[in-house]
Scaffold this active site. Structure first.
Site, PDB file in Angstrom:
ATOM      1  CB  SER A  42     -60.628  22.589  43.664  1.00 57.20           C
ATOM      2  OG  SER A  42     -61.852  22.431  44.056  1.00 57.20           O
ATOM      3  CG  HIS A 152     -59.429  24.269  49.423  1.00 58.71           C
ATOM      4  ND1 HIS A 152     -60.638  24.047  49.820  1.00 58.71           N
ATOM      5  CD2 HIS A 152     -59.314  24.711  48.214  1.00 58.71           C
ATOM      6  CE1 HIS A 152     -61.417  24.278  48.866  1.00 58.71           C
ATOM      7  NE2 HIS A 152     -60.786  24.782  47.754  1.00 58.71           N
ATOM      8  CD  GLU A 161     -64.318  21.446  50.530  1.00 60.13           C
ATOM      9  OE1 GLU A 161     -65.519  21.756  50.998  1.00 60.13           O
ATOM     10  OE2 GLU A 161     -64.030  22.165  49.664  1.00 60.13           O
ATOM     11  CD  GLU A 202     -63.649  25.753  51.192  1.00 58.06           C
ATOM     12  OE1 GLU A 202     -63.821  24.815  52.119  1.00 58.06           O
ATOM     13  OE2 GLU A 202     -63.754  25.896  50.183  1.00 58.06           O
ATOM     14  CG  ASP A 238     -65.621  18.604  48.001  1.00 52.30           C
ATOM     15  OD1 ASP A 238     -65.701  17.889  46.969  1.00 52.30           O
ATOM     16  OD2 ASP A 238     -65.720  19.975  47.804  1.00 52.30           O
ATOM     17  CD  GLU A 281     -68.871  19.310  47.661  1.00 51.92           C
ATOM     18  OE1 GLU A 281     -69.350  19.518  48.640  1.00 51.92           O
ATOM     19  OE2 GLU A 281     -68.535  20.324  46.856  1.00 51.92           O
ATOM     20  CG  ASP A 308     -68.881  21.888  43.475  1.00 50.58           C
ATOM     21  OD1 ASP A 308     -69.191  22.872  42.867  1.00 50.58           O
ATOM     22  OD2 ASP A 308     -67.685  22.025  44.356  1.00 50.58           O
ATOM     23  CE  LYS A 333     -68.349  25.623  45.188  1.00 52.45           C
ATOM     24  NZ  LYS A 333     -67.353  24.611  44.765  1.00 52.45           N
ATOM     25  CG  HIS A 361     -67.596  28.720  51.159  1.00 50.22           C
ATOM     26  ND1 HIS A 361     -66.795  28.761  52.358  1.00 50.22           N
ATOM     27  CD2 HIS A 361     -67.789  27.374  51.011  1.00 50.22           C
ATOM     28  CE1 HIS A 361     -66.076  27.581  52.656  1.00 50.22           C
ATOM     29  NE2 HIS A 361     -66.763  26.546  51.562  1.00 50.22           N
ATOM     30  CE  LYS A 385     -68.366  22.048  50.877  1.00 49.05           C
ATOM     31  NZ  LYS A 385     -67.849  21.874  49.398  1.00 49.05           N
TER      32      LYS A 385
END
Ligand code: PGA
Ligand code: ZN
Length: 410
Positions: A42, A152, A161, A202, A238, A281, A308, A333, A361, A385
């Site tokens: 994503s 995910h 998340e 994840e 998130d 997030e 993000d 990231k 990550h 994270k």
């Protein structure tokens, strides 16, 4: 002053079974290290481009190798500058963010090894000009992703998340014990309620039949079995809102909702009032500035409002985010921007503006790579994270923190 002698790249597999690259750096003092790169699912629209793996292998082993052989490996800024200039595009589409990152990080790792420094020590030296005193190392608080949705998982949960966050007063060992404990309690409770305990990309559980409130309810009751919610342990989300943003609305089919941006903020306000959430997030799509600005004015004094996709580890985008007042915390990231030096520039800018730093990550990651754990310590990040406390490619990052902790505490 070790010089780069040879750079060679081959393909290998990541945690999703997708091809990624593994770059091997040889220095002229005999040092040899390898560095893989992660891959998101994503992604922000303005991230550095990952070029196809076969092309990246060619570019690293030939064009980049030819440009860097003989260069002083300790001069990280020069190495990164050569890569950036060779590429010549804002989103690294020519050389590929993946090609560039494997070399940029690999060179730093090689120098650490050559100088017999821990990687975090060398990274701290590059970031701040000094090798840290190990008795004052700051460990990031881990953000454990325990329920997966969005891109995910294929469980029909719109939000990506759901995280549990130990109090920042806990040591890294205590924090990891808390993370695994809540994870296992949640697994037991999901099983008892007849939910599947298969996991997403994840490592968080990804059962069908969840909504955001149900997921938070399950996590809260699991956390509450052994810890005091709101004192020892908190929650994070998130939303990765891009994935449920359709034509200026936010569509949440599992709750039969189609929300305007202001209504989505009302939705968030309600859950912030009901649950001990301290971290939110990507609550809005990255070009929905109005939603972000409204969220900032409503929530930024109470919680971490984390950018993000909005900033993609890019200092220019971060400047705009700061001046428009859209976030008070940022995800870091390195593969979103493509070089270590640009990652440091981004972190310095965020720090100078008193933002919280979360090193992260990607959903497609590798079990060989714990670079982000050292990076988090080197820049004194507030959080790391790295997914759930299961699956090798997630656990390797947490275990690296434990290795460092045990080295310095005897
Ligand atoms: P990604 O997602 O690694 O799949 O892009 C992670 C995130 O959105 O934080
Ligand atoms: Zn995110």
């Amino acid at each position: 002053m070790p010089k780069i002698q040879l750079i060679k790249c081959h393909k290998n597999l990541n945690s999703r079974g997708d091809w990624t690259i593994d770059t091997v750096i040889h220095l002229d003092d005999g040092t040899v290290v390898s560095q893989t790169v992660p891959e998101g699912a994503s992604k922000g629209e303005l991230e550095a481009i990952s070029i196809p793996v076969e092309t990246a292998v060619e570019i690293v082993s030939h064009a980049i190798n030819d440009a860097l052989v003989g260069e002083d490996a300790e001069d990280q800024e020069k190495i990164d500058r050569i890569l950036i200039d060779m590429d010549g595009t804002p989103n690294k589409q020519h050389l590929g963010g993946n090609s560039m990152l494997s070399v940029s990080l690999g060179v730093a790792k090689a120098v650490a090894e050559s100088r017999k420094l821990e990687l975090y020590e060398h990274l701290a030296f590059l970031y701040s000009g000094r090798v840290p005193d190990t008795s004052f190392l700051k460990f990031p608080t881990p953000l454990f992703n325990v329920i997966n949705g969005g891109k995910h998982a294929s469980n029909g949960l719109s939000f990506q998340e759901f995280m549990v966050i130990p109090s920042t007063s806990k040591t890294i060992v205590e924090a990891l014990e808390m993370g695994t404990s809540v994870y296992k309690t949640l697994k037991k409770n999901l099983e008892e309620k007849g939910f599947s305990t298969g996991v997403g990309d994840e490592g968080g559980f990804a059962p069908e039949g969840l909504t955001l409130p149900r997921a938070l309810e399950l996590i809260k009751s699991a956390a509450g079995e052994n810890f005091v919610v709101g004192t020892d342990i908190f929650f994070g989300l998130d939303a990765a809102a891009e994935s449920f943003h359709h034509q200026d609305k936010y569509v949440i089919p599992e709750e039969s909702l189609e929300l305007e941006p202001s209504q989505l903020n009302d939705y968030y306000e309600k859950i912030l009032n009901e649950y001990e959430i301290i971290y939110l997030e990507d609550p809005f799509y990255e070009r929905d500035y109005k939603g972000w600005v409204d969220a900032y004015s409503r929530f930024s004094k109470k919680i971490m409002l984390v950018a993000d996709d909005l900033v993609v580890t890019n200092a220019k985008l971060l400047e705009a985010t700061i001046s428009k007042k859209m976030a008070n915390s940022v995800i870091v990231k390195p593969n979103q921007v493509g070089t270590l030096s640009e990652t440091f520039d981004f972190i310095r800018l965020a720090r100078n503006n008193k933002m919280s730093i979360i090193v992260s990550h990607r959903s497609g990651d590798t079990a060989e790579d714990s670079f982000i754990a050292d990076l988090a310590i080197a820049v004194e990040a507030d959080f790391l994270k790295a997914g759930s406390p299961v699956r090798g490619e997630r656990v390797v990052k947490y275990n690296r923190l434990l290795d460092i902790y045990s080295d310095i505490n005897g």
